[in-house]
Structure formats: structure tokens, C-alpha cells
Design a protein around this motif. Structure first.
Motif, PDB file in Angstrom:
ATOM      1  N   ALA A  89     -27.640 -16.589  -0.602  1.00 38.97           N
ATOM      2  CA  ALA A  89     -28.150 -17.861  -0.080  1.00 38.97           C
ATOM      3  C   ALA A  89     -28.256 -18.935  -1.164  1.00 38.97           C
ATOM      4  O   ALA A  89     -27.819 -20.082  -0.973  1.00 38.97           O
ATOM      5  CB  ALA A  89     -29.507 -17.653   0.601  1.00 38.97           C
ATOM      6  N   GLN A  90     -28.825 -18.606  -2.320  1.00 37.89           N
ATOM      7  CA  GLN A  90     -28.978 -19.611  -3.375  1.00 37.89           C
ATOM      8  C   GLN A  90     -27.632 -19.987  -3.976  1.00 37.89           C
ATOM      9  O   GLN A  90     -27.384 -21.166  -4.272  1.00 37.89           O
ATOM     10  CB  GLN A  90     -29.914 -19.093  -4.473  1.00 37.89           C
ATOM     11  N   ASP A  91     -26.746 -19.018  -4.151  1.00 35.60           N
ATOM     12  CA  ASP A  91     -25.421 -19.314  -4.702  1.00 35.60           C
ATOM     13  C   ASP A  91     -24.627 -20.224  -3.775  1.00 35.60           C
ATOM     14  O   ASP A  91     -23.906 -21.126  -4.229  1.00 35.60           O
ATOM     15  CB  ASP A  91     -24.648 -18.019  -4.954  1.00 35.60           C
ATOM     16  N   ILE A  92     -24.727 -19.987  -2.481  1.00 33.32           N
ATOM     17  CA  ILE A  92     -24.022 -20.842  -1.520  1.00 33.32           C
ATOM     18  C   ILE A  92     -24.613 -22.243  -1.531  1.00 33.32           C
ATOM     19  O   ILE A  92     -23.875 -23.244  -1.482  1.00 33.32           O
ATOM     20  CB  ILE A  92     -24.068 -20.215  -0.110  1.00 33.32           C
ATOM     21  N   ARG A  93     -25.927 -22.351  -1.646  1.00 33.50           N
ATOM     22  CA  ARG A  93     -26.546 -23.678  -1.760  1.00 33.50           C
ATOM     23  C   ARG A  93     -26.023 -24.412  -2.992  1.00 33.50           C
ATOM     24  O   ARG A  93     -25.665 -25.591  -2.918  1.00 33.50           O
ATOM     25  CB  ARG A  93     -28.068 -23.560  -1.829  1.00 33.50           C
ATOM     26  N   THR A  94     -25.960 -23.705  -4.114  1.00 35.24           N
ATOM     27  CA  THR A  94     -25.488 -24.320  -5.363  1.00 35.24           C
ATOM     28  C   THR A  94     -24.047 -24.763  -5.252  1.00 35.24           C
ATOM     29  O   THR A  94     -23.648 -25.801  -5.804  1.00 35.24           O
ATOM     30  CB  THR A  94     -25.661 -23.335  -6.524  1.00 35.24           C
ATOM     31  N   ALA A  95     -23.239 -24.002  -4.516  1.00 34.37           N
ATOM     32  CA  ALA A  95     -21.809 -24.315  -4.397  1.00 34.37           C
ATOM     33  C   ALA A  95     -21.549 -25.525  -3.511  1.00 34.37           C
ATOM     34  O   ALA A  95     -20.462 -26.121  -3.582  1.00 34.37           O
ATOM     35  CB  ALA A  95     -21.054 -23.101  -3.851  1.00 34.37           C
ATOM     36  N   LEU A  96     -22.527 -25.919  -2.683  1.00 38.20           N
ATOM     37  CA  LEU A  96     -22.334 -27.006  -1.732  1.00 38.20           C
ATOM     38  C   LEU A  96     -22.796 -28.344  -2.284  1.00 38.20           C
ATOM     39  O   LEU A  96     -23.773 -28.434  -3.020  1.00 38.20           O
ATOM     40  CB  LEU A  96     -23.115 -26.721  -0.456  1.00 38.20           C
ATOM     41  N   LYS A  97     -22.110 -29.396  -1.864  1.00 38.61           N
ATOM     42  CA  LYS A  97     -22.575 -30.744  -2.121  1.00 38.61           C
ATOM     43  C   LYS A  97     -23.815 -31.028  -1.269  1.00 38.61           C
ATOM     44  O   LYS A  97     -24.035 -30.385  -0.241  1.00 38.61           O
ATOM     45  CB  LYS A  97     -21.486 -31.759  -1.731  1.00 38.61           C
ATOM     46  N   PRO A  98     -24.639 -32.006  -1.657  1.00 36.82           N
ATOM     47  CA  PRO A  98     -25.712 -32.448  -0.756  1.00 36.82           C
ATOM     48  C   PRO A  98     -25.110 -32.890   0.572  1.00 36.82           C
ATOM     49  O   PRO A  98     -24.101 -33.609   0.611  1.00 36.82           O
ATOM     50  CB  PRO A  98     -26.337 -33.629  -1.503  1.00 36.82           C
ATOM     51  N   GLY A  99     -25.683 -32.432   1.657  1.00 37.36           N
ATOM     52  CA  GLY A  99     -25.122 -32.740   2.970  1.00 37.36           C
ATOM     53  C   GLY A  99     -23.972 -31.841   3.367  1.00 37.36           C
ATOM     54  O   GLY A  99     -23.372 -32.037   4.435  1.00 37.36           O
ATOM     55  N   GLY A 100     -23.663 -30.838   2.523  1.00 37.30           N
ATOM     56  CA  GLY A 100     -22.597 -29.902   2.841  1.00 37.30           C
ATOM     57  C   GLY A 100     -23.016 -28.920   3.921  1.00 37.30           C
ATOM     58  O   GLY A 100     -24.193 -28.796   4.265  1.00 37.30           O
ATOM     59  N   TRP A 101     -22.031 -28.203   4.460  1.00 36.57           N
ATOM     60  CA  TRP A 101     -22.258 -27.307   5.578  1.00 36.57           C
ATOM     61  C   TRP A 101     -21.897 -25.869   5.221  1.00 36.57           C
ATOM     62  O   TRP A 101     -20.994 -25.632   4.408  1.00 36.57           O
ATOM     63  CB  TRP A 101     -21.437 -27.744   6.790  1.00 36.57           C
ATOM     64  N   ALA A 102     -22.592 -24.925   5.854  1.00 35.18           N
ATOM     65  CA  ALA A 102     -22.286 -23.504   5.708  1.00 35.18           C
ATOM     66  C   ALA A 102     -22.100 -22.910   7.100  1.00 35.18           C
ATOM     67  O   ALA A 102     -22.899 -23.178   8.010  1.00 35.18           O
ATOM     68  CB  ALA A 102     -23.405 -22.773   4.975  1.00 35.18           C
ATOM     69  N   ILE A 103     -21.029 -22.135   7.266  1.00 40.51           N
ATOM     70  CA  ILE A 103     -20.800 -21.382   8.496  1.00 40.51           C
ATOM     71  C   ILE A 103     -20.892 -19.906   8.110  1.00 40.51           C
ATOM     72  O   ILE A 103     -20.066 -19.407   7.338  1.00 40.51           O
ATOM     73  CB  ILE A 103     -19.427 -21.707   9.117  1.00 40.51           C
ATOM     74  N   LEU A 104     -21.899 -19.233   8.624  1.00 37.75           N
ATOM     75  CA  LEU A 104     -22.204 -17.858   8.230  1.00 37.75           C
ATOM     76  C   LEU A 104     -22.007 -16.934   9.421  1.00 37.75           C
ATOM     77  O   LEU A 104     -22.471 -17.214  10.523  1.00 37.75           O
ATOM     78  CB  LEU A 104     -23.649 -17.737   7.751  1.00 37.75           C
ATOM     79  N   SER A 105     -21.352 -15.790   9.184  1.00 35.83           N
ATOM     80  CA  SER A 105     -21.222 -14.811  10.253  1.00 35.83           C
ATOM     81  C   SER A 105     -21.079 -13.427   9.642  1.00 35.83           C
ATOM     82  O   SER A 105     -21.254 -13.234   8.449  1.00 35.83           O
ATOM     83  CB  SER A 105     -20.044 -15.156  11.170  1.00 35.83           C
ATOM     84  N   GLY A 106     -20.755 -12.454  10.511  1.00 35.19           N
ATOM     85  CA  GLY A 106     -20.797 -11.062  10.099  1.00 35.19           C
ATOM     86  C   GLY A 106     -22.137 -10.435  10.414  1.00 35.19           C
ATOM     87  O   GLY A 106     -22.408  -9.308  10.022  1.00 35.19           O
TER      88      GLY A 106
END
Length: 289
Positions: free
Chosen positions: A234-251
Motif C-alpha cells: 500500500a505505501q509503495d503504491i502510494r509513493t509510486a503515484l502522482k498526487p491525484g493518481g489512481w490505483a486499480i487493485l484486484s486479486g
């Protein structure tokens, strides 16, 4: 496997099937196990798990775990040694998910004129487009593309490369995918070439590979993996995203939504949408600030 390849089939009510799938996800020794879960008979309330172990040890572990879950009838069936996966894929129908049309070589020529075609030859990798998690991710991307474009996209746990390739073919300038499985990376790059896509895939665990960091920050991150690593990343994905970026999570199973959602809300994400297919869920989240 030195012996004949096997398929493990477990049938039972939905609660038992979801409990069995949750046990598979929670067992570190079975982290790489490939399986699907779906509703086989709606009228009778029968759900089914199909697992395709790659070793005798994994086969024994999967079968034992499903039996221990209770409420499931578990069968282990031998498969032909030669090209059983390719033969099974040849019978899969094409999949339409919004603007995307996923098909195999056997459906060449059936692509609708208004669709983005994605030819995926899975080989040993996960992600033909038929699994509920993959369909959910494609539907989420299709929905988000109605309001904006994503210049830079990262696909964590790319499998066949389907999601990164879909992003590239729908207008992303950069599409990078990672996987911890070397053969999957090779297959994903082959699928990219097959589709005329510029998406590129690297063998990596986590998000610290130079090819990943060097292309960030990202506008969109896919992670179609399992619930425990989704929480851990979760924290690594937040760091990888720009402000206002989106995450699509599944599995993740529907029963695992609360755990995964909480991990991201606590790190400044806002839940935008849930997409549910069979027993599976895809979460669409926006990074706030």
C-alpha cells in the motif's frame, strides 16, 4: 512436475468455496498457486474452484488446504502431459470488457470494429482476460478512460501483460509491467510484440527496480495480485503515484475488500468504486493530495 500434470477441482456452496480460496491465499507455501473460483450452477448454488499446480508438492498442498476448509468435494484429475494448457485455452471464448476485446489465436477475425483488440496467448502466465479479477480491472480502466487519460501506467504482477498492454493501446505514453515470475515476463513481452504494443515488462519483486522507479511517478497503478501483498504494498503504491493518481487493485475476494480498503484509506486514498465479478472484487481508488 515429473508426474502427469493434474487439475484440482473443488465444488460446494459459495461460503465454502470462498473459505477455501481464502485459505489458499493465506498459506505462504501456496503463494504462487494458480486457481479460479466461479459460480458453476446458480440454480443449485454450486461454486467451483479449479487449481492447476505446477509441482506434486503444490498439488498435495492445494488439495489438503481445500479439504481442510470443509464443505467442499475435492477431486484431483490427471491431465495430458502434452500442451494441456494450450488445448484448454483453445476452448475459451473471447471476452468483451467495455472497449476492450480479449481473444486468443483461435478467435482471429472475430474482433468487433469498434473495440480495442487484445490478443493474449497465455502460455504459463496468469491473465487471459477470463478471470473475474482481470475483467474487473479492464472494466475499471474503461470507466476511468471516459473522463481522463493516463500518461504513465505501472502494472504490478503483470502476468500475461494484458493490463499494461490495454493501457498502452488506449493511449498511455508509458506502460511498464513487473512480475516475480521470469517466464511470465517473457510471455508478457511476447504478447506486447504480438499486439504491436510499446508496453515493456521486467522481472522484479516490489516497486524498487530501476526500470520502475525511473519511469515514475505514475498516473495509474494496476495491482492484480493477492490480498496480503496488496496490503503490504500500500505505501509503495502510494509513493509510486502522482498526487491525484489512481490505483486499480484486484486479486481479492469480496470477503477481503474491507482489509485491503482499510490499508489504502489509512494512507490517504479515497475509494471510488468496487467492481464485483463472481466471488472477486476490483477496487478503484484515488490518491488524495
Amino acid at each position: 512436475m515429473s508426474e502427469s500434470a493434474v487439475q484440482i477441482i473443488a465444488r460446494g456452496p459459495r461460503a465454502a468455496a470462498e473459505a477455501g480460496a481464502a485459505r489458499l491465499d493465506a498459506d505462504p507455501a501456496l503463494e504462487g498457486a494458480t486457481y479460479s473460483i466461479l459460480e458453476e450452477d446458480e440454480d443449485r448454488g454450486v461454486w467451483r474452484i479449479d487449481a492447476f499446480p505446477t509441482s506434486r508438492e503444490e498439488a498435495d498442498g492445494v488439495a489438503a488446504t481445500l479439504r481442510e476448509a470443509g464443505g467442499l468435494s475435492v477431486a484431483v484429475e490427471d491431465l495430458a502431459d502434452e500442451d494441456w494448457l494450450a488445448m484448454s485455452l483453445s476452448g475459451l471464448p473471447p471476452v468483451r470488457a467495455g472497449r476492450f476485446f480479449v481473444y486468443g489465436a483461435h478467435d482471429q477475425g472475430r474482433v468487433p470494429p469498434n473495440a480495442i483488440p487484445l490478443r493474449i496467448d497465455a502460455g504459463a502466465a496468469f491473465g487471459t482476460g477470463h478471470h473475474g479479477t482481470t475483467v474487473g480491472c479492464l472494466l475499471a480502466l474503461d470507466d476511468l478512460l471516459k473522463r481522463r487519460r493516463f500518461e504513465r501506467v505501472l502494472d504490478v504482477g503483470a502476468g500475461t501483460g494484458l493490463l499494461a498492454i490495454a493501457a498502452d493501446l488506449s493511449g498511455s505514453k508509458v506502460a511498464v509491467g513487473t512480475d516475480i515470475d521470469g517466464p511470465s515476463v517473457r510471455i508478457a513481452n511476447e504478447n506486447a510484440a504480438l499486439n504491436g504494443s510499446r508496453a515493456r515488462f521486467v522481472h522484479a519483486s516490489g516497486l524498487n527496480h530501476t526500470a520502475v522507479r525511473g519511469q515514475g511517478p505514475y498516473d495509474l497503478v494496476f495491482a492484480n495480485i493477492l490480498a496480503p501483498p496488496l496490503v503490504a504494498l500500500a505505501q509503495d503504491i502510494r509513493t509510486a503515484l502522482k498526487p491525484g493518481g489512481w490505483a486499480i487493485l484486484s486479486g481479492l475476494l469480496r470477503s477481503q475488500e474491507r482489509r485491503v480498503t482499510a490499508a489504502y484509506l489509512s494512507r490517504g486514498f479515497r475509494l471510488h468504486r468496487r467492481i464485483r465479478r463472481d466471488a472477486w472484487s476490483a477496487l478503484v481508488l484515488e490518491k488524495m493530495g
